[in-house]
Every structure is written in C-alpha cells, then in structure tokens.
Design an enzyme around this catalytic site. Sequence first.
Site, PDB file in Angstrom:
ATOM      1  CE  LYS A  48       9.153  42.238  13.920  1.00  0.00           C
ATOM      2  NZ  LYS A  48       7.859  41.779  14.485  1.00  0.00           N
TER       3      LYS A  48
ATOM      4  CE  LYS B 233       6.995  48.238  13.991  1.00  0.00           C
ATOM      5  NZ  LYS B 233       6.669  46.894  13.444  1.00  0.00           N
TER       6      LYS B 233
END
EC number: 4.2.3.153
Length: 233
Positions: A27, A85
């Site tokens: 991320k 995600k």
Amino acid sequence: MRLLVSPINAPEAEAAMAGGADILDVKNPREGSLGANFPWVIRSVAEVSGGRVPVSATIGDFDYKPGTASLAALGAAFSGADYIKVGLLKIKNRDEAADMIGNISRAVKEFDGGKKLVAAAYSDCARVGSIPPMELPEVAWECGADVVMVDTAIKDGMTTFQFMSESQIGEFISAGHDFGMEVAIAGTIKFEDLELLKRVDPDIIGVRGAVCGGDRSGEIKEELVRRMKADLS
C-alpha cells in the site's frame, strides 16, 4: 488467524517476511487508508515473496468510479498481486457497491481466475459518509468478492474497536462466513487489541502502524512483526 502486514517497498517486505507475516499487503499510506502504490513496487514485493507468501495490493479508497477502479485492479493483478483490495470510501449504497465490486471482480477474474478480490468498508463510516460494514457481506458475495474487510478511513489514532463493538465485529465476521467468504479486520490495530481479536477470530488481521512502532509513517520492524505473530498464537 493470518497476519497481513502492509509494506510500502521491498525492504519493508523483507522485514515483514522475516518476522513471519502471512500476507504482504502493498500500500501507499500517503494516498490514504488503502492508498495505491506503484506497479513496479508491487512487482518488487512479489519478487521478495518469491511465491512463499501471498501478495496483496490496495488500489485506493474509491468514490463511485467503477471503470477507474476496474483498470486499477487489473493493473494490480498484472503486477503480481494475488489479492486485490478496494476501499469503498464514498460508496453510499448497495447499488453503487454492487456496480463497483462486480466490475472490479470481472476485470480481475477474466485476467486470472485465481486472483482474489477484497472489498473493504470502514468502521468509521459515519465520519466519511460511506456504506456501513454490515451492508457489505451480502453484496460483496453476490458480486464475486472473496474477502470482506473492515478498516478505518481516517488514520487519526482511533481504532476500529472505538467505532464497532466486539459483538458488532463478531456479527460482521459471521455474516462474511455465512456467505462463504474470508473476513479481515484492520483499522489501527494495536498490540492491546489482540486478545479481543482472538475472541472474535477473523481469518486475517491487517496491520502497519503497530509493527512500525506505533507510527504508520515509520518503517516496519522485523522484531515487532515477530512479536505480533507470537502474540496471536
């Protein structure tokens, strides 16, 4: 419970793996709770993993842009992520959620049917005006998601457990399981939250700040990953 640790680069991924992380979740915290990193960073973390642990990649905290999200998801899948995600940050209802999740799922699974889609809602949904977590499991399942997750949208030190009670988290986990999906819990998880997590027993817990010494803008520390892994056992 599997421990998902969120590195921002290959050296952090190496530290997370050395500490025993079960999933590497790429991320970029500078772009939000589920901020997207660059394709080459995803590839570098996949190279670190070498197939030993799955690689997850966040594609962003999204408003209602199913086309943009689908392209981002395809890019993450192409770059080597096993789990893709998406955060439904400004998704306000089931119809928008279905359009987002369904199209992302199609983009990912037409590319590779073995990829898994993670749909994330936010425990602090009232602060950001997004779909409540309990509305997510059914629509996520209907649209082809494999994992449902709850996180915090605003990273100000408040945790998921300040917005959802233990019973509410347990209900979210049960709902996900009832639809045959895995369930992940994240949202500024701290070491002192692990006993509660062991009681509600999600499939996956997601951390970054706790294994960076309490500051998600710091660096992942192998010894803290190892400690968290041991405390979960």
